[in-house]
Design a protein around this motif. Structure first.
Motif, mmCIF file in Angstrom:
data_model
loop_
_atom_site.group_PDB
_atom_site.id
_atom_site.type_symbol
_atom_site.label_atom_id
_atom_site.label_comp_id
_atom_site.label_asym_id
_atom_site.label_seq_id
_atom_site.Cartn_x
_atom_site.Cartn_y
_atom_site.Cartn_z
ATOM 1 N N TRP A 98 -2.320 0.183 1.640
ATOM 2 C CA TRP A 98 -3.520 -0.524 1.211
ATOM 3 C C TRP A 98 -4.516 0.423 0.557
ATOM 4 O O TRP A 98 -5.321 0.000 -0.280
ATOM 5 C CB TRP A 98 -4.153 -1.261 2.379
ATOM 6 C CG TRP A 98 -3.336 -2.445 2.796
ATOM 7 C CD1 TRP A 98 -2.639 -2.586 3.966
ATOM 8 C CD2 TRP A 98 -3.098 -3.635 2.042
ATOM 9 N NE1 TRP A 98 -1.989 -3.792 3.990
ATOM 10 C CE2 TRP A 98 -2.255 -4.467 2.826
ATOM 11 C CE3 TRP A 98 -3.521 -4.089 0.801
ATOM 12 C CZ2 TRP A 98 -1.828 -5.717 2.383
ATOM 13 C CZ3 TRP A 98 -3.100 -5.328 0.362
ATOM 14 C CH2 TRP A 98 -2.266 -6.126 1.144
ATOM 15 N N ARG A 99 -4.447 1.692 0.920
ATOM 16 C CA ARG A 99 -5.286 2.666 0.207
ATOM 17 C C ARG A 99 -4.784 2.839 -1.220
ATOM 18 O O ARG A 99 -5.592 3.005 -2.139
ATOM 19 C CB ARG A 99 -5.270 4.003 0.946
ATOM 20 C CG ARG A 99 -6.135 5.063 0.283
ATOM 21 C CD ARG A 99 -6.436 6.212 1.182
ATOM 22 N NE ARG A 99 -7.378 7.135 0.583
ATOM 23 C CZ ARG A 99 -7.956 8.131 1.229
ATOM 24 N NH1 ARG A 99 -7.700 8.327 2.519
ATOM 25 N NH2 ARG A 99 -8.809 8.917 0.603
ATOM 26 N N TRP A 100 -3.471 2.817 -1.416
ATOM 27 C CA TRP A 100 -2.937 2.880 -2.779
ATOM 28 C C TRP A 100 -3.386 1.680 -3.594
ATOM 29 O O TRP A 100 -3.741 1.819 -4.776
ATOM 30 C CB TRP A 100 -1.414 2.937 -2.733
ATOM 31 C CG TRP A 100 -0.867 4.200 -2.140
ATOM 32 C CD1 TRP A 100 -1.543 5.367 -1.923
ATOM 33 C CD2 TRP A 100 0.465 4.418 -1.675
ATOM 34 N NE1 TRP A 100 -0.722 6.304 -1.357
ATOM 35 C CE2 TRP A 100 0.512 5.746 -1.185
ATOM 36 C CE3 TRP A 100 1.605 3.626 -1.610
ATOM 37 C CZ2 TRP A 100 1.686 6.296 -0.666
ATOM 38 C CZ3 TRP A 100 2.768 4.166 -1.088
ATOM 39 C CH2 TRP A 100 2.806 5.495 -0.626
ATOM 40 N N VAL A 101 -3.374 0.498 -2.988
ATOM 41 C CA VAL A 101 -3.848 -0.693 -3.690
ATOM 42 C C VAL A 101 -5.327 -0.555 -4.041
ATOM 43 O O VAL A 101 -5.755 -0.877 -5.162
ATOM 44 C CB VAL A 101 -3.602 -1.950 -2.833
ATOM 45 C CG1 VAL A 101 -4.205 -3.184 -3.507
ATOM 46 C CG2 VAL A 101 -2.112 -2.158 -2.588
ATOM 47 N N ALA A 102 -6.125 -0.053 -3.071
ATOM 48 C CA ALA A 102 -7.551 0.154 -3.345
ATOM 49 C C ALA A 102 -7.748 1.190 -4.449
ATOM 50 O O ALA A 102 -8.653 1.050 -5.285
ATOM 51 C CB ALA A 102 -8.261 0.598 -2.063
ATOM 52 N N ASN A 103 -6.911 2.236 -4.461
ATOM 53 C CA ASN A 103 -7.001 3.233 -5.539
ATOM 54 C C ASN A 103 -6.714 2.600 -6.895
ATOM 55 O O ASN A 103 -7.413 2.879 -7.880
ATOM 56 C CB ASN A 103 -6.019 4.377 -5.287
ATOM 57 C CG ASN A 103 -6.416 5.264 -4.127
ATOM 58 O OD1 ASN A 103 -7.577 5.273 -3.721
ATOM 59 N ND2 ASN A 103 -5.465 5.989 -3.577
#
Length: 306
Positions: A98-103
């Protein structure tokens, strides 16, 4: 016995003859034939199914294990394992998914906003002002449309490595803000949507060029800005080679690069990867559906010459 003459029917104007008959139907003289309507509906239905089929397949594939992907019908469910695949996805990515998606949302959103302002400003300048070098600038922008983006990746890496910006968010955002296609669209929209008479009237009222641009031009180009924003957003979201060259820290990866690392594993959980692809594309779908009305208006504004 009196004879009465029939009163002649009032003559109808061309506008009345072409007026719609009922509701939102087009005038009878302009309405397409029944065969044309049927062909149009069939073609649009086939096109819709063509674009929806990959999403349907990803939904099916994300519910299966590796064995079911091979043994079962690829177009229907088998042993549904959404929860298991989601756990595998989060476990393999060490909680970074989900951090990758937020990035990806951060990179694409920042590049979209900044790139849209740059594109609209440059396009407005090229369309409404006359100055030395304007033709050369237009030619350079048009040449930039013909240059493959991948060709610039290594030079960009050399430059950003020299100024010590590799493995930072700026290594993704700054190159993605530059969009020759966005400048080209901004120029076309400014030519067709910003009346010169309106600008002259604002100048006569004492408005500065910056105030004219901020209070008048940006409002007139709002639908066009949505179109340019979506183009830059999607291009940045789908960009893979630039993050691959620039980013090495797991915390800064976009979702495309993160899922690639999952597939490069010697025994990837393909159902979990499909789950990541499905969840990773949801922000783009939501954005398109939310801005669809403005996007369609922007396309129409750029296609009509005023």
């Amino acid at each position: 016995m009196t004879t009465t003459l029939a009163t002649p029917a009032p003559r109808r104007t061309i506008a009345q003859l072409l007026a719609p008959t009922t509701g939102d139907e087009p005038p009878r003289s302009l309405a397409p034939r029944r065969r044309a309507r049927i062909i149009t509906v069939v073609v649009l239905t086939v096109t819709l199914l063509y674009f929806l089929f990959p999403i349907f397949w990803v939904i099916i594939a994300s519910s299966k294990s590796n064995a079911d992907l091979i043994a079962s019908n690829s177009l229907w469910f088998a042993d549904i394992q959404y929860a298991q695949n989601y756990e595998k996805l989060i476990s393999w990515t060490q909680g970074h998914f989900w951090r990758w998606v937020a990035n990806s949302v951060l990179y694409s959103g920042a590049a979209g906003v900044i790139g849209t302002l740059i594109s609209v400003s440059a396009g407005y300048s090229l369309a409404k002002f006359r100055y030395r070098g304007r033709g050369l600038a237009t030619g350079v922008i048009m040449a930039g449309l013909l240059m493959p983006v991948a060709l610039l990746t290594i030079p960009l890496y050399v430059v950003f490595n020299g100024i010590e910006l590799t493995n930072t968010i700026w290594a993704i955002i700054i190159p993605s803000c530059v969009s020759p296609f966005g400048v080209f669209l901004g120029r076309i929209y400014a030519q067709t949507s910003v009346p010169t008479e309106l600008m002259e009237a604002a100048r006569l009222d004492g408005a500065s060029e910056l105030r004219i641009f901020a209070t008048i031009v940006l409002r007139l180009l709002a639908p066009a800005m949505v179109t340019i924003f979506l183009f830059i957003f999607v291009a940045t979201w789908n960009n893979f080679l630039l993050p691959l060259m620039m980013i090495s820290s797991p915390e800064l990866k976009p979702v495309t690069l993160g899922l690639y690392g999952m597939m490069s594993y010697f025994a990837p959980q393909k159902g979990a990867v499909m789950m990541g692809a499905l969840l990773g594309v949801l922000p783009v779908i939501v954005l398109f559906l939310g801005l669809q009305r403005y996007w369609q208006a922007g396309l129409a504004a750029g296609a009509v010459k005023s």
